[in-house]
Enzyme design. Structure first.
Site, short mmCIF file in Angstrom:
data_model
loop_
_atom_site.label_atom_id
_atom_site.label_comp_id
_atom_site.label_asym_id
_atom_site.label_seq_id
_atom_site.Cartn_x
_atom_site.Cartn_y
_atom_site.Cartn_z
N VAL A 47 0.85 -1.19 0.00
CA VAL A 47 0.00 0.00 0.00
C VAL A 47 0.89 1.24 0.00
O VAL A 47 2.09 1.16 0.25
CB VAL A 47 -0.97 0.00 1.21
CG1 VAL A 47 -1.92 -1.17 1.14
CG2 VAL A 47 -0.22 -0.02 2.52
N CYS A 48 0.28 2.38 -0.26
CA CYS A 48 1.02 3.64 -0.34
C CYS A 48 1.74 3.90 0.97
O CYS A 48 1.20 3.60 2.03
CB CYS A 48 0.07 4.79 -0.64
SG CYS A 48 -0.60 4.70 -2.30
N PRO A 49 2.96 4.38 0.87
CA PRO A 49 3.67 4.89 -0.29
C PRO A 49 4.62 3.89 -0.94
O PRO A 49 5.41 4.24 -1.81
CB PRO A 49 4.46 6.05 0.29
CG PRO A 49 4.85 5.55 1.66
CD PRO A 49 3.64 4.75 2.13
#
Length: 75
Positions: free
Chosen positions: A13-15
């Protein structure tokens, strides 16, 4: 088209997808291509932005539910 490198960011998942994209782009030479695949749709925008910020261009882009794919070339 020949794909020189593949970056699988599934489960990230981000980042992380954008950070891993940046890291891989820095290792690549001019005119090498990279295919980035992932399953966290919100990361697509960040990955595309990271590609353009690192002297590369997006050649192809596709997205569906819980899947994205980007093909890019380092300039």
């Amino acid at each position: 088209m020949k794909i020189d490198r593949i970056l699988n960011v599934n489960g990230k998942v981000c980042p992380m997808p954008a950070a891993l994209t940046r890291k891989m782009l820095k290792q690549m030479g001019s005119h090498e291509t990279i295919e980035i695949v992932g399953d966290f749709d919100p990361a697509l925008v960040n990955v595309v932005n990271m590609i353009t910020k690192n002297k590369a261009k997006v050649l192809e882009q596709e997205k569906s539910n819980n899947y994205f794919r980007v093909l890019a070339e380092k300039m």
